[in-house]
Design a protein around this motif. Structure first.
Motif, mmCIF file in Angstrom:
data_model
loop_
_atom_site.group_PDB
_atom_site.id
_atom_site.type_symbol
_atom_site.label_atom_id
_atom_site.label_comp_id
_atom_site.label_asym_id
_atom_site.label_seq_id
_atom_site.Cartn_x
_atom_site.Cartn_y
_atom_site.Cartn_z
ATOM 1 N N ALA A 48 -25.052 84.919 30.159
ATOM 2 C CA ALA A 48 -23.905 84.502 29.124
ATOM 3 C C ALA A 48 -25.125 83.879 27.906
ATOM 4 C CB ALA A 48 -23.482 82.546 29.757
ATOM 5 N N ARG A 108 -19.462 68.152 29.982
ATOM 6 C CA ARG A 108 -18.320 67.504 29.925
ATOM 7 C C ARG A 108 -17.501 66.934 29.277
ATOM 8 N NH1 ARG A 108 -15.097 70.538 34.753
ATOM 9 N NH2 ARG A 108 -13.038 70.704 33.599
ATOM 10 N N ARG A 165 -7.324 68.399 27.823
ATOM 11 C CA ARG A 165 -8.351 69.615 27.583
ATOM 12 C C ARG A 165 -9.611 69.175 27.632
ATOM 13 N NH1 ARG A 165 -8.551 72.843 21.569
ATOM 14 N NH2 ARG A 165 -10.011 74.019 22.512
ATOM 15 N N ARG A 210 -13.660 70.496 27.325
ATOM 16 C CA ARG A 210 -14.990 71.038 26.990
ATOM 17 C C ARG A 210 -16.066 71.665 27.699
ATOM 18 N NH1 ARG A 210 -15.866 70.679 20.806
ATOM 19 N NH2 ARG A 210 -16.966 72.721 21.494
ATOM 20 N N SER A 211 -16.615 72.699 27.997
ATOM 21 C CA SER A 211 -17.849 72.543 29.021
ATOM 22 C C SER A 211 -19.247 73.001 28.157
ATOM 23 C CB SER A 211 -17.821 73.408 29.987
ATOM 24 O OG SER A 211 -16.394 72.513 30.327
ATOM 25 N N PRO A 250 -21.956 75.716 24.481
ATOM 26 C CA PRO A 250 -20.059 75.782 25.011
ATOM 27 C C PRO A 250 -20.439 77.186 26.251
ATOM 28 C CG PRO A 250 -19.994 75.792 22.327
ATOM 29 C CD PRO A 250 -21.326 75.684 22.433
ATOM 30 N N VAL A 251 -19.775 76.712 26.842
ATOM 31 C CA VAL A 251 -19.705 77.835 28.528
ATOM 32 C C VAL A 251 -18.282 77.649 28.691
ATOM 33 C CG1 VAL A 251 -22.367 77.574 28.759
ATOM 34 C CG2 VAL A 251 -20.223 76.100 29.869
ATOM 35 N N THR A 252 -18.114 78.756 29.151
ATOM 36 C CA THR A 252 -16.202 78.775 29.503
ATOM 37 C C THR A 252 -16.603 78.170 31.100
ATOM 38 O OG1 THR A 252 -17.308 81.159 30.906
ATOM 39 C CG2 THR A 252 -15.682 80.944 28.724
ATOM 40 N N LEU A 253 -15.251 77.508 31.360
ATOM 41 C CA LEU A 253 -15.503 77.215 33.295
ATOM 42 C C LEU A 253 -16.027 78.245 34.355
ATOM 43 C CD1 LEU A 253 -14.625 74.520 33.881
ATOM 44 C CD2 LEU A 253 -12.405 75.668 34.404
ATOM 45 N N PRO A 254 -15.249 79.612 33.633
ATOM 46 C CA PRO A 254 -15.990 80.563 35.185
ATOM 47 C C PRO A 254 -17.258 80.368 34.989
ATOM 48 C CG PRO A 254 -14.268 81.456 33.687
ATOM 49 C CD PRO A 254 -14.434 80.349 33.446
ATOM 50 N N VAL A 255 -17.850 80.870 33.616
ATOM 51 C CA VAL A 255 -19.750 80.528 33.690
ATOM 52 C C VAL A 255 -19.642 79.357 34.376
ATOM 53 C CG1 VAL A 255 -21.549 80.369 32.276
ATOM 54 C CG2 VAL A 255 -19.674 81.732 32.019
#
Length: 548
Positions: free
Chosen positions: A81, A94, A101, A103-104, A110-115
């Motif tokens: 990633a 988080r 809304r 944010r992670s 910043p990372v996406t929720l799947p990651v």
């Protein structure tokens, strides 16, 4: 392992910052104190669904941050990633706004929720008090057996090949549909293409022909007019002087007079310039006149060509020759498709046969390993069950064929009997307390195989009491010797086994957590034993539990 958890403005938690040690960590507290809220905060930072109701009253957002150790599997995810992985710690954060809304972040990136969820699967396994329902899930049963059988890598390849099979089947179906459509329309498209191809179309041709047709259609009138202009500018009769001749003579006379009036010299130059312009015009008129021909044959040829172009434009519903050229090229592609799609279909069909064969090989290899591992795995789980006061329990793993797919070609069923007779589907044969012990047994076996750094048990001892609870506590404690284990519990027999004990309480509608020293643990164990009123006997019993 989980080194620390920091929570700000999450539901009833105003502010919390707690560090955790290794081993077995007990979390207890009265009903409604907020143990589930604490677990919810941990779940949030690990990728659980966020909503606006998580934001407490102290601000416009909530923040949960957790610090973990980095394992090789976690480091691999971070690198894939493109997230910094220096050092041996990973900080996940988080935030959730009032809009709902979230944010992670991982190590402030910043990372996406799947990651985030991929990382969570390698960091923490949370077993909630309702997770016994997962025993009814086919995926969970497969995961448990495959961990024991060592087929996870094979299964991953099997899943990858299966996705390729599905993609290739879809690709082949699309190609076959195109081929059928192309073959059905081939004669029609071929005729249209041949007509356009035979026309030998050229960009800009229509405008050029229209201009030539206009000239040819009026050639006699044009030639008559040009001859008249030539006669005026260059008279054939010697009696008529040409304008150029007259201008030349006027320039000569002006130059002569210019010897007396200097300004006339300038006029002489202007007359000379006019003469040169007239001579140039006369030359161009003569040139145009000479090449202007009255040719009915050429006019007929141009009009026939224009008629063909107009007909093609009308037939195809287009406006320009350039559009006709594009249509010709498109039809050529369709005609070629009809002949080449068959070859492409054959190639993809061959590719699909190879992939399906490989998938069958993998399914067979997984099937063999699962069947070979079913007995030993069941024996390992059964052995743990016998140690949890289910002395006559029988646990079996039944592996049967299923349609081939992402996870192989097997159904896996868990069979159970507490009496040792007629084992049946575990969902029908086990009571609530037995399900808790079965799940703990499975988790203890799986934990040794997954090398999961942190395991969380949320009231896994539901429905269990007495000596069975004591043995469950001992088993959880044994697991804590090899990994970090959190146990949220109401049972003093389990709580007394912990290497550390944290108390969750609610004060002024705010949830807090604190680490208990030995005296605090005795008081909490006594409360768990006797309820609201702590008796001397409960304290003595608590001390005895803590000393064992």
């Amino acid at each position: 392992m989980l080194y620390s958890l920091s929570v700000s403005n999450y539901i009833l938690i105003g502010s919390l910052d707690t560090a955790f040690p290794e081993g077995l960590i007990i979390i207890s507290g009265e009903t409604g104190a907020g143990k589930s809220i604490l677990l919810g905060a941990l779940s949030l930072v690990l990728g659980a669904k966020a909503d606006a109701g998580m934001v407490g009253p102290a601000g416009d957002n909530c923040i949960v941050e957790a610090e973990f150790g980095i394992t090789p599997a976690v480091r691999k995810i971070l690198r894939e990633a493109d997230i910094p992985d220096e050092g041996d710690r990973l900080i996940l954060r988080r935030t959730v706004a009032l809009s709902g809304r979230s944010r992670s972040f991982a190590n402030d990136e910043p990372v996406t929720l799947p990651v985030l969820q991929d990382l969570a699967r390698e960091l923490v396994d949370i077993h909630s008090q309702h997770q016994t329902l997962r025993l009814a899930e086919e995926r969970f049963r497969l995961d448990a057996l495959d961990l024991w059988a060592g087929t996870m890598e094979l299964r991953e390849e099997c899943g990858s090949v299966w996705m390729q099979v599905l993609d290739t089947r879809k690709k082949l179906a699309t190609l076959q549909e195109r081929e059928a459509r192309a073959m059905a329309e081939q004669e029609y498209n071929s005729a249209r293409w041949e007509r356009l191809n035979e026309a030998k179309l050229q960009a800009g041709e229509l405008e050029t022909l229209e201009a030539e047709q206009n000239e040819l259609a009026h050639a006699e009138q044009i030639k008559e007019t040009l001859c008249g202009v030539e006669e005026l500018l260059s008279p054939a009769s010697e009696e008529s002087a040409s304008p150029a001749h007259l201008l030349r003579e006027a320039s000569r006379l002006l130059e002569k007079a210019g010897a007396f009036i200097p300004s006339l010299t300038e006029l002489a130059r202007r007359v000379t310039s006019a003469r040169l312009e007239v001579e140039d015009i006369a030359s161009e008129v003569a040139t145009v006149n000479s090449r202007t021909e009255v040719s009915p044959e050429r006019l007929q040829a141009v009009e026939e060509r224009l008629s063909l172009l107009y007909s093609l434009l009308h037939r195809h519903g287009l406006q320009t020759v350039e559009e006709l050229i594009a249509e010709r090229d498109y039809l050529e592609g369709l005609v070629r498709d009809a002949s080449s799609l068959g070859e492409e279909c054959a190639r993809v069909q061959k590719e699909l046969v190879g992939l399906e064969a490989r998938h069958r090989e993998l399914c067979a290899a997984i099937d063999n390993k699962r069947k070979a591992a079913a007995g030993p795995f069941a024996q390992a789980v059964e052995k743990v069950l016998h140690g949890l006061e289910l002395d006559h329990a029988v646990f079996q793993v039944d592996v049967t064929p299923s349609p081939a797919g992402l996870l192989g070609a097997n159904y896996v069923q868990f069979l159970f009997s507490s009496t040792g007779k007629a084992p049946a589907d575990i969902a029908k044969a086990a009571s609530g307390g037995e399900l808790s012990r079965i799940m703990l047994s499975l988790k203890s076996v799986m934990a040794r195989l997954t090398q999961m750094p942190t395991l969380v048990f949320d009231e896994i001892d539901t429905g269990v009491s007495g000596s069975a609870a004591d043995k469950m506590g001992s088993l959880v404690c044994q697991m804590g010797a090899d990994m970090q284990v959190f146990a949220i519990t109401h049972l003093p027999q389990v709580a007394a086994k912990g290497h550390a004990h944290y108390l969750v309480s609610k004060t002024d509608n705010h949830t807090t957590i604190k680490s208990l020293d030995r005296e605090g643990r005795i008081q909490e164990l006594a409360r768990m034993l006797s309820g609201a009123t702590v008796t001397p006997a409960a304290i003595a019993n608590a001390e005895a539990l803590l000393n064992t």
